[in-house]
Scaffold this active site. Structure first.
Site, PDB file in Angstrom:
ATOM      1  N   LYS A  13       0.668  -1.126  -0.308  1.00  0.00           N
ATOM      2  CA  LYS A  13      -0.267  -0.059  -0.159  1.00  0.00           C
ATOM      3  C   LYS A  13       0.979   1.416   0.201  1.00  0.00           C
ATOM      4  CE  LYS A  13      -2.827   0.132   3.457  1.00  0.00           C
ATOM      5  NZ  LYS A  13      -2.600   1.212   4.334  1.00  0.00           N
ATOM      6  N   ARG A  88      -9.913   2.577  10.026  1.00  0.00           N
ATOM      7  CA  ARG A  88      -9.512   1.017   9.809  1.00  0.00           C
ATOM      8  C   ARG A  88     -10.762  -0.101  11.265  1.00  0.00           C
ATOM      9  NH1 ARG A  88      -4.513   1.740   9.932  1.00  0.00           N
ATOM     10  NH2 ARG A  88      -3.061   0.179   9.645  1.00  0.00           N
ATOM     11  N   ARG A 127      10.989  -6.978   6.345  1.00  0.00           N
ATOM     12  CA  ARG A 127      10.975  -5.774   6.120  1.00  0.00           C
ATOM     13  C   ARG A 127      11.957  -5.590   8.066  1.00  0.00           C
ATOM     14  NH1 ARG A 127       5.360  -2.959   4.437  1.00  0.00           N
ATOM     15  NH2 ARG A 127       5.302  -2.853   7.100  1.00  0.00           N
ATOM     16  N   ARG A 129      11.081  -3.248  10.249  1.00  0.00           N
ATOM     17  CA  ARG A 129      10.229  -1.759  10.995  1.00  0.00           C
ATOM     18  C   ARG A 129      10.335  -2.852  12.790  1.00  0.00           C
ATOM     19  NH1 ARG A 129       5.197   0.212   8.290  1.00  0.00           N
ATOM     20  NH2 ARG A 129       3.815  -0.489  10.007  1.00  0.00           N
ATOM     21  N   ARG A 140      -1.040  -7.947  13.841  1.00  0.00           N
ATOM     22  CA  ARG A 140      -1.158  -6.811  12.786  1.00  0.00           C
ATOM     23  C   ARG A 140      -2.112  -7.277  12.347  1.00  0.00           C
ATOM     24  NH1 ARG A 140       3.784  -4.903  11.542  1.00  0.00           N
ATOM     25  NH2 ARG A 140       2.964  -4.036   9.133  1.00  0.00           N
TER      26      ARG A 140
HETATM   27  P1  ADP Z   1       0.875  -1.714   8.857  1.00  0.00           P
HETATM   28  O1  ADP Z   1       1.583  -1.680   7.800  1.00  0.00           O
HETATM   29  O2  ADP Z   1      -0.203  -2.033   9.889  1.00  0.00           O
HETATM   30  O3  ADP Z   1      -0.336  -1.158   7.301  1.00  0.00           O
HETATM   31  P2  ADP Z   1       0.472   1.774   9.536  1.00  0.00           P
HETATM   32  O4  ADP Z   1       1.516   2.382   9.448  1.00  0.00           O
HETATM   33  O5  ADP Z   1      -0.759   2.256   8.875  1.00  0.00           O
HETATM   34  O6  ADP Z   1       1.083   0.559   9.662  1.00  0.00           O
HETATM   35  O7  ADP Z   1       0.041   1.397  11.203  1.00  0.00           O
HETATM   36  C1  ADP Z   1       1.030   1.114  12.154  1.00  0.00           C
HETATM   37  C2  ADP Z   1      -0.041   1.002  13.269  1.00  0.00           C
HETATM   38  O8  ADP Z   1      -0.545   2.559  14.197  1.00  0.00           O
HETATM   39  C3  ADP Z   1      -0.849   0.051  12.894  1.00  0.00           C
HETATM   40  O9  ADP Z   1      -0.669  -1.590  13.899  1.00  0.00           O
HETATM   41  C4  ADP Z   1      -2.124   0.523  14.597  1.00  0.00           C
HETATM   42  O10 ADP Z   1      -1.406   0.341  15.891  1.00  0.00           O
HETATM   43  C5  ADP Z   1      -1.709   2.270  14.451  1.00  0.00           C
HETATM   44  N1  ADP Z   1      -2.422   2.479  13.776  1.00  0.00           N
HETATM   45  C6  ADP Z   1      -2.840   2.882  12.169  1.00  0.00           C
HETATM   46  N2  ADP Z   1      -3.669   3.958  12.004  1.00  0.00           N
HETATM   47  C7  ADP Z   1      -4.717   3.565  12.458  1.00  0.00           C
HETATM   48  C8  ADP Z   1      -5.977   3.578  12.875  1.00  0.00           C
HETATM   49  N3  ADP Z   1      -6.818   4.580  11.691  1.00  0.00           N
HETATM   50  N4  ADP Z   1      -7.050   3.122  13.688  1.00  0.00           N
HETATM   51  C9  ADP Z   1      -6.053   2.901  15.039  1.00  0.00           C
HETATM   52  N5  ADP Z   1      -4.410   2.408  15.139  1.00  0.00           N
HETATM   53  C10 ADP Z   1      -3.958   3.003  14.167  1.00  0.00           C
END
Ligand code: ADP
Length: 185
Positions: A13, A88, A127, A129, A140
């Site tokens: 994404k 989400r 990855r 991170r 996740r």
């Molecule tokens: P991913 O690679 O899991 O898609 P993101 O970079 O979008 O990761 O998000 C990393 C973390 O930030 C998530 O695992 C969550 O803890 C938090 N997070 C991001 N966006 C949201 C959201 N809309 N609602 C709740 N938590 C979120």
């Protein structure tokens, strides 16, 4: 254009979002990036959010809804935006619908980038991170399948969902993305 971009962790994404931003120039609203920036700056919201992020769990809806409702007021969002990582949960989607109805600015399209779970796990394991440790990755993916995948049905019922196959090269996938987004440009 007002777009939601949905996909599980590891679907690619972020890579496709960058290409979308470069070509169509919407504001990029990545909640993951916003939360990581807040955490690194050690703001109260950032420190609170980190308790959830480091375990692969979602931060509470009211926190993230507050961040987004403020961000959507900014001038750069009036032209259009790509929501990346939000909503989400169904509660977040409902809150967003309410905000957009009040502003009279409906969504154009919800793009889903679809990749099978086995492939995701393979990609994420490669990855580096901090929240990419195997047990956190698993969390996740569980959070995505449980809390976020119901959104696909939610937006499908609104006639907004377009699903893209996330297997293939970056450029092949972007061609699929363009076929859809060119209609809203
Ligand atoms: P991913 O690679 O899991 O898609 P993101 O970079 O979008 O990761 O998000 C990393 C973390 O930030 C998530 O695992 C969550 O803890 C938090 N997070 C991001 N966006 C949201 C959201 N809309 N609602 C709740 N938590 C979120």
């Amino acid at each position: 254009m007002r777009i939601i971009f949905i996909g599980p962790p590891g679907a690619g994404k972020g890579t496709q979002a960058e290409k979308i931003i470069a070509k169509y120039k919407p504001a990029h609203l990545s909640t993951g990036d916003m939360l990581r920036a807040a955490r690194d700056a050690k703001t109260p919201i950032g420190l609170e959010a980190d308790k959830y992020m480091s375990g692969g769990q979602l931060v509470p809806d009211d926190v993230i809804i507050g961040i987004i409702s403020e961000r959507l007021q900014a001038p750069d969002c009036q032209v259009g935006y790509l929501l990346d990582g939000f909503p989400r949960t169904i509660a977040q989607a409902e809150a967003l619908d309410k905000m957009l109805a009040e502003k009279g600015t409906p969504l154009d399209v919800v793009l889903e980038l679809r990749v099978p779970d086995e492939e995701l796990f393979k990609r994420l394991a490669g990855r580096g991170r901090a929240d990419d440790k195997p047990e956190v990755i698993r969390e996740r993916l569980v959070a995505y399948n449980k809390q976020t995948s119901p959104l696909l049905d939610y937006y499908n019922k609104q006639g907004l969902l377009k699903t893209i196959d996330g297997l293939g090269s970056v450029d092949e996938i972007f061609v699929r993305v363009e076929k859809i987004l060119d209609q809203y440009n």
